[in-house]
Every structure is written in structure tokens, then in C-alpha cells.
Design a protein around this motif. Structure first.
Motif, PDB file in Angstrom:
ATOM      1  N   THR A   5      62.754 127.147  39.881  1.00 48.20           N
ATOM      2  CA  THR A   5      63.164 125.677  39.485  1.00 48.20           C
ATOM      3  C   THR A   5      63.678 124.720  40.690  1.00 48.20           C
ATOM      4  O   THR A   5      62.979 123.509  41.198  1.00 48.20           O
ATOM      5  CB  THR A   5      64.463 124.947  38.428  1.00 48.20           C
ATOM      6  OG1 THR A   5      63.759 125.879  36.731  1.00 48.20           O
ATOM      7  CG2 THR A   5      64.431 123.879  38.298  1.00 48.20           C
ATOM      8  N   ALA A  52      56.354 127.181  37.345  1.00 47.27           N
ATOM      9  CA  ALA A  52      57.833 127.321  37.296  1.00 47.27           C
ATOM     10  C   ALA A  52      57.584 126.827  36.415  1.00 47.27           C
ATOM     11  O   ALA A  52      59.395 126.957  36.227  1.00 47.27           O
ATOM     12  CB  ALA A  52      58.486 126.879  38.363  1.00 47.27           C
ATOM     13  N   LEU A  54      57.773 123.817  35.056  1.00 48.75           N
ATOM     14  CA  LEU A  54      58.323 122.313  35.041  1.00 48.75           C
ATOM     15  C   LEU A  54      57.307 120.731  34.477  1.00 48.75           C
ATOM     16  O   LEU A  54      57.806 120.506  34.125  1.00 48.75           O
ATOM     17  CB  LEU A  54      58.844 121.793  36.338  1.00 48.75           C
ATOM     18  CG  LEU A  54      60.099 122.992  36.932  1.00 48.75           C
ATOM     19  CD1 LEU A  54      59.748 122.248  38.897  1.00 48.75           C
ATOM     20  CD2 LEU A  54      60.418 122.756  36.254  1.00 48.75           C
ATOM     21  N   PRO A  72      62.982 122.541  31.516  1.00 48.47           N
ATOM     22  CA  PRO A  72      63.463 123.365  32.137  1.00 48.47           C
ATOM     23  C   PRO A  72      65.065 122.326  32.810  1.00 48.47           C
ATOM     24  O   PRO A  72      65.749 122.719  33.504  1.00 48.47           O
ATOM     25  CB  PRO A  72      62.798 123.505  33.068  1.00 48.47           C
ATOM     26  CG  PRO A  72      61.485 123.353  32.611  1.00 48.47           C
ATOM     27  CD  PRO A  72      61.453 123.224  31.183  1.00 48.47           C
ATOM     28  N   LEU A  76      68.867 123.026  33.714  1.00 49.56           N
ATOM     29  CA  LEU A  76      69.500 122.663  35.003  1.00 49.56           C
ATOM     30  C   LEU A  76      70.703 121.127  34.606  1.00 49.56           C
ATOM     31  O   LEU A  76      71.805 121.452  34.892  1.00 49.56           O
ATOM     32  CB  LEU A  76      68.367 121.664  35.522  1.00 49.56           C
ATOM     33  CG  LEU A  76      68.755 121.248  37.516  1.00 49.56           C
ATOM     34  CD1 LEU A  76      69.045 122.447  37.759  1.00 49.56           C
ATOM     35  CD2 LEU A  76      67.780 119.730  38.308  1.00 49.56           C
TER      36      LEU A  76
END
Length: 111
Positions: A5, A52, A54, A72, A76
Motif C-alpha cells: 500500500t 496492491a 487499492l 485497504p 490503513l
């Protein structure tokens, strides 16, 4: 929290793509136009974001629509929460220390 990420978001154009996608899905061409980059560059950046995890992509005839995946970013945010409380505590301590210094200074000036 996944290191990919951070790696994906570290590149300025990819971060800008994520910011664009906050308003809703866009095609590669729309992203390229808004960022003023060539479509192949936008496609490469989107591939990194896709790998990733995202973004998601949906095919609509000959167009590919990219949209953000929220999971994601929630992960985070949860990871950052522990740091927020640490920094909040540190800022509170700094605030109290500065108040103490200000009080001591005003006491000296009044004497």
C-alpha cells in the motif's frame, strides 16, 4: 497493514489517481486527461494500484472503469490510529509544558 500500500502510494501520480477516484469511478482515458499524462503511463500506474489491491476494475464494453477499494484504506486508517493516540498524548504533554513555561514567565514578569 500491507507494505505494498505504501509502495503504491509513494509515487505522486498514483497518489493523485487515488485522489481522483475518491469522487467515483473513472476510465484510463479520463485519468490520463485529468493528470495530463499519456494513457500508457496511466495504465501502468493503475496496474500497480490494482496489484496492491487499492483499486478494482470493471469492464464495460471496450472501456475499463477503475474505482477505489475501501478496505485497504480502512486498514490503513486502523493502523494509523495507534500512532494518532501516541501523538495526541505527546501534543497534550507539549501543550501542558508550554502553559507551565508561560505561567512561569508571567510570574517572573509580575515580580
Amino acid at each position: 497493514m500491507n507494505a505494498s500500500t505504501f509502495s503504491a502510494l509513494a509515487e505522486p501520480n498514483r497518489l493523485r489517481i487515488v485522489e481522483l477516484l475518491q469522487d467515483g469511478p473513472l476510465t484510463v482515458g479520463e485519468i490520463a486527461n485529468r493528470l495530463q499524462i499519456r494513457q500508457p503511463q496511466a495504465s501502468k500506474h493503475l496496474k500497480v494500484l490494482l496489484d496492491a489491491g487499492l483499486v478494482d476494475v470493471q469492464a464495460d464494453a471496450n472501456r475499463r472503469n477503475y474505482k477505489l477499494r475501501m478496505e485497504p484504506f480502512k486498514a490503513l486508517d486502523e493502523w494509523l490510529e495507534s500512532y494518532r493516540s501516541t501523538w495526541d498524548d505527546r501534543f497534550d504533554n507539549l501543550h501542558h509544558y508550554l502553559q507551565k513555561l508561560q505561567f512561569e514567565k508571567s510570574t517572573k514578569n509580575n515580580n
